[in-house]
Design an enzyme around this catalytic site. Structure first.
Site, PDB file in Angstrom:
ATOM      1  N   TYR A 142      75.107 -41.905  -2.918  1.00 51.07           N
ATOM      2  CA  TYR A 142      74.743 -40.609  -3.510  1.00 51.07           C
ATOM      3  C   TYR A 142      75.825 -39.562  -3.254  1.00 51.07           C
ATOM      4  CZ  TYR A 142      69.795 -41.596  -4.609  1.00 51.07           C
ATOM      5  OH  TYR A 142      68.629 -42.058  -5.150  1.00 51.07           O
ATOM      6  N   LYS A 191      72.200 -55.202   2.429  1.00 52.56           N
ATOM      7  CA  LYS A 191      72.690 -56.250   1.528  1.00 52.56           C
ATOM      8  C   LYS A 191      73.969 -56.802   2.156  1.00 52.56           C
ATOM      9  CE  LYS A 191      72.598 -58.501  -2.423  1.00 52.56           C
ATOM     10  NZ  LYS A 191      71.557 -59.504  -2.720  1.00 52.56           N
ATOM     11  N   ASP A 223      66.945 -57.299  -1.613  1.00 51.79           N
ATOM     12  CA  ASP A 223      66.248 -57.971  -2.720  1.00 51.79           C
ATOM     13  C   ASP A 223      65.009 -58.708  -2.203  1.00 51.79           C
ATOM     14  OD1 ASP A 223      68.053 -59.597  -1.384  1.00 51.79           O
ATOM     15  OD2 ASP A 223      68.759 -60.671  -3.159  1.00 51.79           O
ATOM     16  N   ASP A 247      65.559 -45.145  -1.783  1.00 47.25           N
ATOM     17  CA  ASP A 247      65.037 -44.507  -2.991  1.00 47.25           C
ATOM     18  C   ASP A 247      64.224 -45.515  -3.785  1.00 47.25           C
ATOM     19  OD1 ASP A 247      64.767 -42.615  -5.123  1.00 47.25           O
ATOM     20  OD2 ASP A 247      66.333 -43.707  -6.202  1.00 47.25           O
ATOM     21  N   ASP A 251      59.746 -46.045  -4.064  1.00 48.16           N
ATOM     22  CA  ASP A 251      58.935 -45.997  -5.295  1.00 48.16           C
ATOM     23  C   ASP A 251      58.041 -47.233  -5.362  1.00 48.16           C
ATOM     24  OD1 ASP A 251      60.184 -43.639  -6.180  1.00 48.16           O
ATOM     25  OD2 ASP A 251      60.207 -44.341  -8.262  1.00 48.16           O
TER      26      ASP A 251
END
Ligand code: IPM
Ligand code: MG
Length: 364
Positions: A142, A191, A223, A247, A251
């Site tokens: 970001y 990751k 993942d 982020d 959700d």
């Protein structure tokens, strides 16, 4: 106690949900003899319209001089074609960075009254959903370099993801400390099979682990984590992860609890001045219709009382009132049961009535 709260109503449903959260805070003042002063701050699309800047410097200053910031939501179709620097979201990122709030705490907890609203099978829901995502908030992709250039006549876009050891360590500590206050299980999500930044992340987490022997640390690839959250959410206590993974996973985690409209968040840095916001967006499609769910914002206000103002009784009062509201069968549109028979037992309320009914249930 007297507290100064900077209030960002923002765009879309932001103003409506903030209105209800402020009414709840006013009720807290009545019940517990506090005084909260509210200072309006323009940020996001409305600030672009008014000041041609998603977060003018004076607005940031108002936030920095407050005791905490309560935010609705920003963004909308109208500003979507503006260049990156001028987008409403940029105001939010500047605010988070300007306040230095590197640690974003997003609880994923199912309210028992809403278990049927979860899209997961009841057999999975029954095992319990109660975890926290600790998301790094002011680093990573970001805040790396963003650039679009022309290379050999073709457009080429670059976003840089970088983390320093220090940035990882400070959020790691929050992860471990959060786990210490709960069930002492921390899952570090990255990751590391592909990214250098993730390999450093994992290394720092394991170094830190030695200082927190009471916490059980596990690693998980992002993942796989996305899959585990829907397959077996009961395995999680605290998840600590970098900005973008947090982020996305938050959700997903919110959805399995029934509705993203219910989830609050707190963001803190080195001081007690925090940023409190629901995790949902500005939902322009339902703005102004009095149908938005203000509970995520109301619970964010409760988190502000708990974590920034050291008012645990007052925070409990709000959370209990939300629970009583649900017990009485009131539901905003997003949490109405889909089963018609179940729906019959509930009363659908709009945003304003939701706020009013919650306030009705606030008691000393
Ligand atoms: C969130 C939002 C923001 C983010 C957007 C609006 C910039 O999705 O708070 O999760 O990506 O952090
Ligand atoms: Mg998000």
């Amino acid at each position: 106690m007297i507290k100064n709260i900077a209030v960002i109503r923002g765009d879309g449903i932001g103003p409506e949900i903030i209105e209800q959260a402020l009414a709840v805070l006013d009720k807290i003042c009545n019940l517990y003899n506090h005084t909260f002063h509210y200072t309006d701050v323009d940020m996001g699309g409305c600030a672009i319209d008014k000041w041609n800047n998603p977060l003018p410097e004076e607005m940031l200053k108002k936030c920095l001089t407050s005791d905490s910031v309560l935010l609705g939501a920003v963004g909308g179709e109208k500003w979507n074609t503006l260049p990156g620097e001028m987008r409403p979201e940029k105001g939010l990122l500047k605010l988070r960075a300007g306040m230095g709030v590197y640690s974003n705490n997003r609880p994923a907890k199912i309210w028992p009254q809403l278990s049927s609203a979860s899209p997961l099978k009841q057999s999975i829901v029954e095992q319990g959903i109660d975890f926290i995502i600790v998301r790094e908030l002011i680093g990573g992709i970001y805040f790396g370099k963003h650039e679009t250039e022309t290379v050999d006549g073709k457009l080429c876009a670059t976003d840089v993801l970088n983390y320093t050891e220090e940035e990882i360590e400070r959020i790691g500590r929050i992860g471990f400390e959060t786990a210490q206050k709960r069930n002492k299980k921390l899952c570090s999500v990255e990751k590391s099979n592909v990214l250098d930044s993730s390999r450093l992340w994992k290394k720092v987490m394991h170094q830190l682990c030695e200082e927190y022997p009471d916490v059980e640390l596990t690693d998980m690839l992002v993942d796989n984590c996305a899959m585990q959250i829907v397959k077996n959410p009961a395995q999680f206590d605290v998840i600590v992860t970098e900005n973008m993974f947090g982020d996305i996973l938050s959700d997903e985690a919110s959805m399995i609890t029934g509705s993203i409209g219910m989830i609050p968040s707190s963001s803190l840095g080195a001081t007690s001045c925090g940023l409190y916001e629901p995790i949902h967006g500005s939902a322009p499609d339902i703005a102004g219709k009095d149908i938005a769910n203000p509970i995520g914002t109301i619970l964010s206000a409760a988190m502000m009382l708990r974590y920034s103002f050291d008012m645990p009784k007052e925070a409990d009062c709000i959370e209990k009132a939300v629970s009583a509201f649900l017990d009485l069968g009131y539901r905003t549109a997003d949490i109405m049961p889909s089963d018609p028979q179940e729906a019959q037992k509930c009363t659908k309320v709009g945003c304003r009535e939701c706020g009013r009914r919650i306030i009705e249930n606030m008691k000393l």
